[in-house]
Design an enzyme around this catalytic site. Structure first.
Site, PDB file in Angstrom:
ATOM      1  N   HIS A 135     -24.259  54.070  30.532  1.00  0.00           N
ATOM      2  CA  HIS A 135     -24.659  55.327  31.192  1.00  0.00           C
ATOM      3  C   HIS A 135     -25.890  56.022  30.606  1.00  0.00           C
ATOM      4  O   HIS A 135     -26.098  57.212  30.866  1.00  0.00           O
ATOM      5  CB  HIS A 135     -23.482  56.322  31.183  1.00  0.00           C
ATOM      6  CG  HIS A 135     -22.353  55.937  32.086  1.00  0.00           C
ATOM      7  ND1 HIS A 135     -21.517  54.890  31.826  1.00  0.00           N
ATOM      8  CD2 HIS A 135     -21.919  56.476  33.260  1.00  0.00           C
ATOM      9  CE1 HIS A 135     -20.607  54.785  32.787  1.00  0.00           C
ATOM     10  NE2 HIS A 135     -20.840  55.720  33.675  1.00  0.00           N
ATOM     11  N   GLY A 186     -26.431  50.715  35.539  1.00  0.00           N
ATOM     12  CA  GLY A 186     -25.125  50.356  36.088  1.00  0.00           C
ATOM     13  C   GLY A 186     -24.580  51.472  36.951  1.00  0.00           C
ATOM     14  O   GLY A 186     -23.903  51.220  37.953  1.00  0.00           O
ATOM     15  N   HIS A 187     -24.855  52.705  36.563  1.00  0.00           N
ATOM     16  CA  HIS A 187     -24.455  53.869  37.362  1.00  0.00           C
ATOM     17  C   HIS A 187     -25.711  54.524  37.913  1.00  0.00           C
ATOM     18  O   HIS A 187     -26.391  55.269  37.223  1.00  0.00           O
ATOM     19  CB  HIS A 187     -23.682  54.874  36.506  1.00  0.00           C
ATOM     20  CG  HIS A 187     -22.943  55.908  37.308  1.00  0.00           C
ATOM     21  ND1 HIS A 187     -23.514  56.600  38.361  1.00  0.00           N
ATOM     22  CD2 HIS A 187     -21.669  56.375  37.212  1.00  0.00           C
ATOM     23  CE1 HIS A 187     -22.630  57.450  38.872  1.00  0.00           C
ATOM     24  NE2 HIS A 187     -21.510  57.325  38.197  1.00  0.00           N
ATOM     25  N   HIS A 262     -18.084  51.158  43.564  1.00  0.00           N
ATOM     26  CA  HIS A 262     -17.776  52.511  43.112  1.00  0.00           C
ATOM     27  C   HIS A 262     -18.435  53.513  44.052  1.00  0.00           C
ATOM     28  O   HIS A 262     -19.637  53.497  44.262  1.00  0.00           O
ATOM     29  CB  HIS A 262     -18.304  52.661  41.685  1.00  0.00           C
ATOM     30  CG  HIS A 262     -17.913  53.925  41.002  1.00  0.00           C
ATOM     31  ND1 HIS A 262     -18.614  55.098  41.165  1.00  0.00           N
ATOM     32  CD2 HIS A 262     -16.907  54.195  40.132  1.00  0.00           C
ATOM     33  CE1 HIS A 262     -18.054  56.040  40.413  1.00  0.00           C
ATOM     34  NE2 HIS A 262     -17.016  55.524  39.785  1.00  0.00           N
ATOM     35  N   GLU A 314     -12.298  53.147  41.610  1.00  0.00           N
ATOM     36  CA  GLU A 314     -12.757  54.355  42.319  1.00  0.00           C
ATOM     37  C   GLU A 314     -13.724  53.962  43.431  1.00  0.00           C
ATOM     38  O   GLU A 314     -14.788  54.536  43.594  1.00  0.00           O
ATOM     39  CB  GLU A 314     -13.441  55.317  41.334  1.00  0.00           C
ATOM     40  CG  GLU A 314     -12.576  55.667  40.136  1.00  0.00           C
ATOM     41  CD  GLU A 314     -13.318  56.483  39.095  1.00  0.00           C
ATOM     42  OE1 GLU A 314     -14.569  56.458  39.086  1.00  0.00           O
ATOM     43  OE2 GLU A 314     -12.668  57.145  38.272  1.00  0.00           O
ATOM     44  N   CYS A 332     -16.631  64.069  43.228  1.00  0.00           N
ATOM     45  CA  CYS A 332     -18.045  63.715  43.061  1.00  0.00           C
ATOM     46  C   CYS A 332     -18.535  62.826  44.196  1.00  0.00           C
ATOM     47  O   CYS A 332     -19.711  62.884  44.569  1.00  0.00           O
ATOM     48  CB  CYS A 332     -18.266  62.998  41.731  1.00  0.00           C
ATOM     49  SG  CYS A 332     -18.297  64.074  40.288  1.00  0.00           S
ATOM     50  N   CYS A 410     -16.631  64.884  35.093  1.00  0.00           N
ATOM     51  CA  CYS A 410     -17.834  64.865  35.930  1.00  0.00           C
ATOM     52  C   CYS A 410     -17.718  65.809  37.122  1.00  0.00           C
ATOM     53  O   CYS A 410     -18.727  66.365  37.576  1.00  0.00           O
ATOM     54  CB  CYS A 410     -18.141  63.448  36.392  1.00  0.00           C
ATOM     55  SG  CYS A 410     -16.768  62.625  37.223  1.00  0.00           S
ATOM     56  N   CYS A 411     -16.510  66.001  37.643  1.00  0.00           N
ATOM     57  CA  CYS A 411     -16.358  66.750  38.899  1.00  0.00           C
ATOM     58  C   CYS A 411     -16.543  68.263  38.764  1.00  0.00           C
ATOM     59  O   CYS A 411     -17.246  68.858  39.597  1.00  0.00           O
ATOM     60  CB  CYS A 411     -15.005  66.432  39.537  1.00  0.00           C
ATOM     61  SG  CYS A 411     -14.835  64.702  40.054  1.00  0.00           S
TER      62      CYS A 411
END
Length: 645
Positions: A135, A186-187, A262, A314, A332, A410-411
């Protein structure tokens, strides 16, 4: 490609809306609450470690890194939320706190510009070795967004300079040139952020890097399979879940035609793809965005505007696989979907994108936060039975009550930055058009080309039918006012200064082009009936079931109104649906009641029997889905069984 529409500056928009203000008014207290969370000052809540990590990295505290490798992103989203709030509200104390946090971030930055506390404190020798999982680029993306927002809001460039140094290091480290790492995140998230940075700085290398990440993704051989970290035991993941589709590298972007992997990563990625397509005029990328969006909206999205049906990963699963009780539907993900829809709306000027944007915002995004602004859902299923969800380990991702905080948080900051920036979703404009996308009561001052224009919107939408829009300008240069006809509504009549308007309906927008000099009043009367919605028969979970909507608002049954065993209710196809506004409930909301039947527990203890269960007449009361669980723990149900006679 048409010139892209732009959002209006937040500082020019004052929202005073019955539906939205109750949430927006919680933003200052919510930012304070979340600052306490980021500093680990919330009792009986999971620790964040966020500011602790920055202070350790800055040499201001002793200790080890705490939390997940992506904890830094929570601080970034919080700062972005602060920026949006400060753009419309003067708050010297909050600004002082944010400035002090930025100074700590600056002190944590390394001499070469590097800025990621996980690798500064915990793994200093492993920078850039696991772009797939660790990340770095995701956190960088959120800090870019925060820096741009804070600069636009306050005019202060301290954070912007910090982040530009970091991004310059990334540009010198990753890319297609010889000697650089030929990888990508990756994200995804940095792609859309780099476009924002390019727009505010004019530095083309930032746009070029975003384009590189998109063009390189999914090319053979797949970079993630070659990363040095693949030999690191810490990098081992379950290949059945974390496969190429999970990371959206199963094919080059231009060859992808279904939403995979995802859900948050996918929607962030395609938001960035849309941005790059628009900036570079790449029609092939834009076509891919259209294809992916349509796959989501037509085959992989819940009625509540949520995405990502599978808990393992997810992620998206396959077309029409939309289970209700086990749905993941991360908060998210709906925010990312609203962002993707907003970009497509600005490029294509088609209300189908605004419909999805509105659906996500009014339902899942708001369901993710309590009415007080201090409790949160990460997961948003459409059916909850607390006793089952709390004891069935396959459903351990489902929380039956909103939480104070999460170890993976994160949300919450994502929701608050969205609420603080709602004005960006209301309007879109260019030199000749002002698009009204959401009917939210507000006043705004804007420029349409060189014209100074004031717009005032008064409405009780989505519960009331009337919308009044006053347009005031001293210019006699004509422009077009484009008013969206929302999904699940019907135009009853429209007048301009009391006279019937001869509107042109184009891609879901009622377009009025005229000389607006002086003050002009546009009145719209929409029919917003309560509608029964039926799912495509391929959605197995909803066969024989019905859901109720009023405009963009999805309704549900709650145990607080209807008792337990909500699955036992049956709604007849011919039952009258009665609307009633309840001033005492949730600060005021529209409820729906209907007469139906309910299966009776006759006391027979046998698990199975040869006679059908008895039924009795029952009254059902429906409330907006976004408000569920604001009255304590209990069952909740969106899709109700139909009584078929």
């Amino acid at each position: 490609m048409q010139k892209r529409l732009q959002s209006l500056p937040l500082k020019n928009i004052a929202i005073h809306d019955n539906y939205w203000s109750r949430y927006i008014n919680t933003v200052p207290a919510g930012l304070s609450y979340q600052w306490d969370a980021l500093n680990d000052r919330l009792p009986d809540a999971e620790k964040s470690y966020c500011m602790h990590n920055f202070k350790v990295a800055a040499g201001l505290e002793e200790g080890e890194f705490g939390g997940r490798c992506f904890q830094d992103s929570d601080v970034a989203k919080w700062l972005e939320g602060v920026a949006y709030y400060l753009e419309t509200n003067r708050d010297p104390e909050l600004e002082k706190i944010a400035d002090e946090a930025i100074e700590i971030i600056g002190k944590a930055q390394q001499d070469d510009g590097y800025l990621d506390t996980y690798f500064i404190v915990a793994e200093p020798d492993k920078r850039w070795t696991n772009l797939r999982d660790w990340h770095e680029l995701y956190c960088a993306g959120h800090f870019i967004e925060a820096a741009v927002a804070y600069y636009n809001s306050t005019g202060k460039d301290r954070l912007l300079k910090i982040i530009c140094r970091y991004v310059d290091l990334i540009c010198n480290t990753i890319g297609k040139e010889e000697g650089k790492i030929h990888g990508y995140p990756g994200h995804p998230e940095i792609e859309l952020a780099l476009v924002k940075l390019y727009r505010v700085t004019g530095e083309k290398r930032y746009l070029d890097l975003a384009k590189y990440f998109i063009d390189e993704r999914g090319q053979q051989p797949v970079y993630f399979d070659m990363e040095k970290s693949r030999s690191d035991p810490q990098a081992a993941v379950d290949p059945q879940i974390f496969n190429h589709t999970y990371y959206q590298v199963h094919a080059p972007i231009r060859e992808q035609d279904t939403a995979e992997g995802h859900a948050v990563r996918n929607a962030y990625l395609y938001t960035g793809v849309a941005d790059v397509a628009c900036e570079t005029g790449d029609e092939t990328l834009l076509k891919t965005c259209e294809t992916i969006f349509d796959n989501i909206a037509e085959k992989r999205m819940y009625i509540t505007g949520s995405i990502g049906s599978a808990a393992n990963g997810e992620r998206f699963s396959t077309d029409y696989d939309l289970p209700n009780h086990s749905s993941y539907s991360e908060s998210c993900a709906s925010i990312a979907l609203a962002m993707f829809a907003k970009r497509m709306l600005e490029i294509k000027r088609d209300s189908k994108y605004a419909d999805v944007m509105e659906n996500a915002l009014y339902n899942t995004v708001l369901a993710g936060i309590s009415l007080e602004g201090n409790r949160f859902f990460y997961v948003n299923p459409l059916e909850v039975v607390p006793d089952v969800d709390e004891k069935n380990l396959d459903l351990r991702h489902v929380k039956t009550e909103r939480q104070k905080w999460f170890g993976c948080a994160c949300c919450p900051p994502n929701i608050i930055r969205t609420l603080a920036s709602l004005g960006q979703y209301i309007y879109s404009a260019d030199d000749e058009n002002l698009f009204v996308n959401l009917y939210v009561s507000n006043e705004t001052h804007c420029k349409i080309g060189g014209r100074d224009v004031t717009v005032s919107v008064r409405t009780q939408y989505p519960y009331g039918s009337g919308i009044e829009i006053k347009v005031k300008t001293d210019s006699d240069d004509p422009f077009t006012l484009a008013l969206r006809l929302p999904k699940h509504t019907f135009l009853n009549r429209m007048t301009v200064d009391g006279a019937p308007a001869h509107e042109v309906l184009e891609k879901g927008y009622l377009k009025l082009k005229r000389n607006w000099k002086g003050e002009t009043v546009v009145s719209i009367l929409l029919d917003i009936p309560v509608l029964r919605i039926y799912a495509n028969p391929k959605v197995r979970a909803d066969i024989g079931r019905v859901a109720l909507v009023k405009g963009p608002v999805v309704y549900c049954l709650e145990e607080a109104d209807n008792g337990a065993n909500l699955g036992g209710f049956e709604l007849p196809d011919d039952a009258a649906l009665r609307e009633e506004y309840d001033n005492t409930l949730f600060g005021g909301t529209m409820t729906i009641t209907a007469e139906g039947v309910k299966v009776v527990d006759d006391g027979n203890a046998s698990l199975y029997r040869t006679t059908p269960p008895k039924k009795e007449k029952a009254v059902m009361k429906f409330v907006p889905y976004c408000y569920w669980n604001n009255r304590g723990k209990g069952e909740m149900l969106v899709w109700v069984c139909r009584e078929i006679k």
